[in-house]
Design a protein around this motif. Sequence first.
Motif, PDB file in Angstrom:
ATOM      1  N   THR A 120      62.233  37.651  15.569  1.00  0.00           N
ATOM      2  CA  THR A 120      61.839  36.401  16.226  1.00  0.00           C
ATOM      3  C   THR A 120      60.349  36.460  16.567  1.00  0.00           C
ATOM      4  O   THR A 120      59.766  37.546  16.649  1.00  0.00           O
ATOM      5  CB  THR A 120      62.651  36.196  17.516  1.00  0.00           C
ATOM      6  OG1 THR A 120      62.524  37.372  18.307  1.00  0.00           O
ATOM      7  CG2 THR A 120      64.118  35.928  17.219  1.00  0.00           C
ATOM      8  N   GLY A 195      66.009  36.413  22.155  1.00  0.00           N
ATOM      9  CA  GLY A 195      64.946  36.681  21.194  1.00  0.00           C
ATOM     10  C   GLY A 195      64.663  38.159  20.978  1.00  0.00           C
ATOM     11  O   GLY A 195      64.062  38.540  19.972  1.00  0.00           O
ATOM     12  N   TYR A 198      68.391  39.482  18.675  1.00  0.00           N
ATOM     13  CA  TYR A 198      68.739  38.183  18.100  1.00  0.00           C
ATOM     14  C   TYR A 198      69.830  38.218  17.040  1.00  0.00           C
ATOM     15  O   TYR A 198      70.292  37.180  16.603  1.00  0.00           O
ATOM     16  CB  TYR A 198      67.465  37.532  17.518  1.00  0.00           C
ATOM     17  CG  TYR A 198      66.748  38.427  16.512  1.00  0.00           C
ATOM     18  CD1 TYR A 198      65.890  39.426  16.943  1.00  0.00           C
ATOM     19  CD2 TYR A 198      66.958  38.279  15.146  1.00  0.00           C
ATOM     20  CE1 TYR A 198      65.261  40.259  16.043  1.00  0.00           C
ATOM     21  CE2 TYR A 198      66.336  39.099  14.242  1.00  0.00           C
ATOM     22  CZ  TYR A 198      65.490  40.098  14.697  1.00  0.00           C
ATOM     23  OH  TYR A 198      64.876  40.934  13.794  1.00  0.00           O
ATOM     24  N   SER A 262      65.946  30.467  20.123  1.00  0.00           N
ATOM     25  CA  SER A 262      65.956  31.869  19.656  1.00  0.00           C
ATOM     26  C   SER A 262      66.960  32.091  18.536  1.00  0.00           C
ATOM     27  O   SER A 262      67.058  33.182  17.982  1.00  0.00           O
ATOM     28  CB  SER A 262      66.283  32.814  20.821  1.00  0.00           C
ATOM     29  OG  SER A 262      65.234  32.771  21.761  1.00  0.00           O
TER      30      SER A 262
END
Length: 341
Positions: A120, A195, A198, A262
């Motif tokens: 991310t 995030g 993820y 996210s």
Amino acid sequence: MMRLPPFRYIAPTSVSEAAKILKEEGPCAMLVAGGTDLLANMKRGQQTPEILISLSNIKSLHDVSNSSGLTLGAGLTLGSLLENDSIRDSHTGLWQAAGVVATPLLRNTATIGGNICLDTRCSYYNQNEDWRKAINNCLKKDGDTCWVATTSKTCRAVSSTDTAPALISLGARVRLVSADAERIVEMKDLYQDDGANYLQRHSNEVLTEVILEPLVGWRSTYWKLRRRGSFDFPILSVAAAVQTDGGGTIEDARIVLGAVSSLPLLSTEATEFLVGKKLDDDVIEETGHIMAKLAKPRGNTDLTPIWRKKMVPSFVNHALRELRGDDVRELRKRIAHQARG
Ligand SMILES: Cc1cc2nc3c(=O)[nH]c(=O)nc-3n(C[C@H](O)[C@H](O)[C@H](O)COP(=O)(O)OP(=O)(O)OC[C@H]3O[C@@H](n4cnc5c(N)ncnc54)[C@H](O)[C@@H]3O)c2cc1C
Ligand code: SF4
């Protein structure tokens, strides 16, 4: 110039060997495919593996099978997917998404597996080590505060993969193989709303293939918003797939937003709204509003979150109009700066 830190490099020739090494070496080892994201992250000290296990010598990861549906080896480059006419014709949204990742040079190295597992992104994280130290780091790495949402206990870095929303809209699944077991996971369940953590993928698993069903009666598309059409990451994307009967009535639909959270966001509300209807202008407009409610962009990527959210209905509109059969080629070129389609 930023240099790569030292690391050990191992290039196994089979998935079982790669999985065994991952198990033996534990968290200090990471898989590398094309390396187009991971190596840059290592230069910036965002990811710090001591051992890289390359997947590039594993022949089975480069296989394509279209006996029933489509099975794509995780090591196939995005460039090679673009050369495949059956992907273009039967899974158009994936083909369009692969075609707008980065640049042609990168697409010839970048793999579909690497794109699915892409880290991310956040403007407080995608910086060099000194920059990050100057703000005391952050929750995603070495710090204890999220600078995007200071009260958040969870990292809000942005899922920025182009192919994941497209694959979710196509109902794809992936095979994950470890030294002890293997499992098949639906792409819609592969991601989680964190995030920093993820993926549902365990760190000892190799993603070996993407499995796509034949998709009779489905059409799909992918639209991407970014500042520069030449190579930027998405700051909003819409992947849409609909299945219609002979008269144009929708039997099933999956609409997914990318790059505004996210994780890629699949809307069950949009599916429920669309089933049984035809794609007339009112239905398309209402679907845009349903999707906009889902988007949660934050101020940690390019352009403002408010504007990115405002763009959701327009991009859903473009996608659904294309699926209805409108000629949107000029619009695609003008707005999304995308030549393919
Ligand atoms: C200038 C630039 C622009 C870019 N633009 C875009 C863009 O517009 N859209 C976009 O989506 N991406 C973009 N990228 C990011 C990247 O190039 C792509 O996402 C690419 O597809 C990553 O694939 P890779 O094979 O290079 O992955 P790698 O860098 O090798 O790996 C990425 C991650 O996936 C893991 N991984 C790789 N393969 C596997 C596997 N088989 N099983 C389990 N884990 C695996 C690695 O451990 C690593 O964590 C850009 C990169 C650059 C440098
Ligand atoms: S969202 Fe917060 S924790 Fe995550 S990378 Fe950005 S600043 Fe760090």
